[in-house]
Design a protein around this motif. Structure first.
Motif, PDB file in Angstrom:
ATOM      1  N   LEU A  52      28.869  36.441 -26.834  1.00  0.00           N
ATOM      2  CA  LEU A  52      28.292  37.166 -25.758  1.00  0.00           C
ATOM      3  C   LEU A  52      26.758  36.834 -25.513  1.00  0.00           C
ATOM      4  O   LEU A  52      26.253  36.744 -24.730  1.00  0.00           O
ATOM      5  CB  LEU A  52      28.858  38.639 -25.553  1.00  0.00           C
ATOM      6  N   THR A  53      25.951  36.932 -26.770  1.00  0.00           N
ATOM      7  CA  THR A  53      24.741  36.828 -26.805  1.00  0.00           C
ATOM      8  C   THR A  53      24.042  35.474 -26.235  1.00  0.00           C
ATOM      9  O   THR A  53      23.298  35.273 -25.402  1.00  0.00           O
ATOM     10  CB  THR A  53      24.195  37.063 -28.062  1.00  0.00           C
ATOM     11  N   ARG A  54      24.817  34.471 -26.991  1.00  0.00           N
ATOM     12  CA  ARG A  54      24.608  33.165 -26.553  1.00  0.00           C
ATOM     13  C   ARG A  54      24.904  32.700 -25.147  1.00  0.00           C
ATOM     14  O   ARG A  54      24.082  32.181 -24.404  1.00  0.00           O
ATOM     15  CB  ARG A  54      25.537  31.985 -27.379  1.00  0.00           C
ATOM     16  N   THR A  55      25.953  33.612 -24.419  1.00  0.00           N
ATOM     17  CA  THR A  55      26.580  33.205 -23.193  1.00  0.00           C
ATOM     18  C   THR A  55      25.320  33.654 -22.365  1.00  0.00           C
ATOM     19  O   THR A  55      24.956  33.416 -21.107  1.00  0.00           O
ATOM     20  CB  THR A  55      27.723  33.914 -22.935  1.00  0.00           C
ATOM     21  N   THR A  56      24.869  35.047 -22.550  1.00  0.00           N
ATOM     22  CA  THR A  56      23.700  35.625 -21.752  1.00  0.00           C
ATOM     23  C   THR A  56      22.584  34.952 -21.949  1.00  0.00           C
ATOM     24  O   THR A  56      21.958  35.035 -20.892  1.00  0.00           O
ATOM     25  CB  THR A  56      23.638  37.148 -22.492  1.00  0.00           C
ATOM     26  N   ALA A  57      22.331  34.362 -22.900  1.00  0.00           N
ATOM     27  CA  ALA A  57      20.938  33.590 -22.905  1.00  0.00           C
ATOM     28  C   ALA A  57      21.234  32.374 -22.057  1.00  0.00           C
ATOM     29  O   ALA A  57      20.204  31.950 -21.178  1.00  0.00           O
ATOM     30  CB  ALA A  57      20.757  33.102 -24.496  1.00  0.00           C
ATOM     31  N   TRP A  58      22.362  31.645 -22.162  1.00  0.00           N
ATOM     32  CA  TRP A  58      22.534  30.353 -21.313  1.00  0.00           C
ATOM     33  C   TRP A  58      22.652  30.970 -19.829  1.00  0.00           C
ATOM     34  O   TRP A  58      21.906  29.974 -19.099  1.00  0.00           O
ATOM     35  CB  TRP A  58      23.810  29.617 -21.496  1.00  0.00           C
ATOM     36  N   LEU A  59      23.154  31.944 -19.426  1.00  0.00           N
ATOM     37  CA  LEU A  59      23.287  32.288 -18.005  1.00  0.00           C
ATOM     38  C   LEU A  59      21.796  32.809 -17.660  1.00  0.00           C
ATOM     39  O   LEU A  59      21.541  32.615 -16.583  1.00  0.00           O
ATOM     40  CB  LEU A  59      24.291  33.527 -17.899  1.00  0.00           C
ATOM     41  N   ALA A  60      20.942  33.178 -18.530  1.00  0.00           N
ATOM     42  CA  ALA A  60      19.771  33.642 -18.159  1.00  0.00           C
ATOM     43  C   ALA A  60      19.004  32.450 -17.809  1.00  0.00           C
ATOM     44  O   ALA A  60      18.109  32.494 -17.037  1.00  0.00           O
ATOM     45  CB  ALA A  60      19.068  34.466 -19.235  1.00  0.00           C
TER      46      ALA A  60
END
Length: 126
Positions: A52-60
């Motif tokens: 979830l942290t990586r997904t949040t970073a990529w989406l940001a």
């Protein structure tokens, strides 16, 4: 092109909101993605948090890129700023004339005459 980027921008924004809401909260029970076993058999608790942290970073990153792309497209469109389209008032060189009393002016201030003080306002020592 602008419409495609705008649709991608909206999808990324909604996905970013969803992923942030799924993350486990540090301060209480605000997040949906609770403790150890709630992530299912696919991830461990730590693995789900990392994903979830990586997904949040990529989406940001995608959100910022689409925001910058939309800004660049909007500035190259040639319309300029909204302020540029406002015409300045015409300078005629004459001073504005105060309306005559009783000329349909509804304000109270032009109708009042300045009152002369009957006595000095400041005490005077003899």
């Amino acid at each position: 092109m602008e419409t495609v980027i705008l649709v991608i921008h909206l999808i990324v924004a909604l996905a970013l909101i969803g992923v942030v809401m799924l993350q486990r909260s540090e301060g209480g029970a605000l997040g949906i993605g609770g403790g150890g076993g709630s992530a299912g058999n696919l991830f461990t608790a730590r693995g789900a948090g990392n994903a979830l942290t990586r997904t949040t970073a990529w989406l940001a990153v995608a959100f910022f890129c689409t925001s910058i792309a939309l800004t660049v497209i909007a500035t190259h469109r040639g319309s300029g700023s909204v302020i540029d389209t406002v015409a300045p008032p015409a300078a005629t060189g004459t001073q504005p004339v105060a309306p005559a009393q009783g000329a349909g002016d509804s304000s109270l201030l032009p109708k009042l005459a300045p009152a002369e003080p009957a006595q000095p306002q400041v005490p005077v020592n003899p």
